[in-house]
Design a protein around this motif. Structure first.
Motif: not given
Length: 131
Positions: A13, A15-16, A53-58, A100
């Motif tokens: 995304s 954002r990512q 980054t992973s989709p959840d940004l973790k 993250p």
């Protein structure tokens, strides 16, 4: 239809991509300035080519390469050894609610580019391209 092993969906995304680039710049600055309290790591010049980054940004995976390409395994070990301190620095500078988990991998982009150049220099490939 077979799944592409490199992409499991529509791609990252906005954002990512934005957060990945912020983390990449921050890591690059921190490593260039030698802000980490590890003299072994501070002696090295490290290029941070990309951060995904992973989709959840973790989880943030940084693709790195030491200057000149020598000591690649050592660089990954040193970064992993200092990932807690790097994570705190990134979290503070990037301003995310949660910093993250950082993971480090070798950036193989340049190797793939060299392989592609060599392939295009082959006589058989040149002949096919010229036709």
């Amino acid at each position: 239809m077979a799944k592409n092993k490199f992409h499991d969906g529509p791609g990252p995304s906005q954002r990512q991509l934005r957060v990945g680039e912020l983390i990449r710049r921050t890591l690059s600055e921190v490593l260039a300035r030698g802000d980490v309290h590890d003299p072994d790591l501070n002696r090295l010049s490290i290029t941070v080519g990309e951060v995904r980054t992973s989709p959840d940004l973790k989880i943030a995976t940084a693709y790195v390469l030491p200057l000149g390409g020598k000591g690649q395994d050592t660089v990954i070990e040193l970064l992993a050894r200092n990932k807690g301190e790097l994570r705190r620095m990134v979290g503070k500078k990037v301003g995310l609610k949660f910093a993250p988990d950082l993971r480090f991998r070798l950036d193989e982009t340049f190797d793939r580019m060299d392989d592609t150049r060599r392939m295009f220099e082959q006589d058989a490939v040149r002949r096919d391209l010229d036709e």
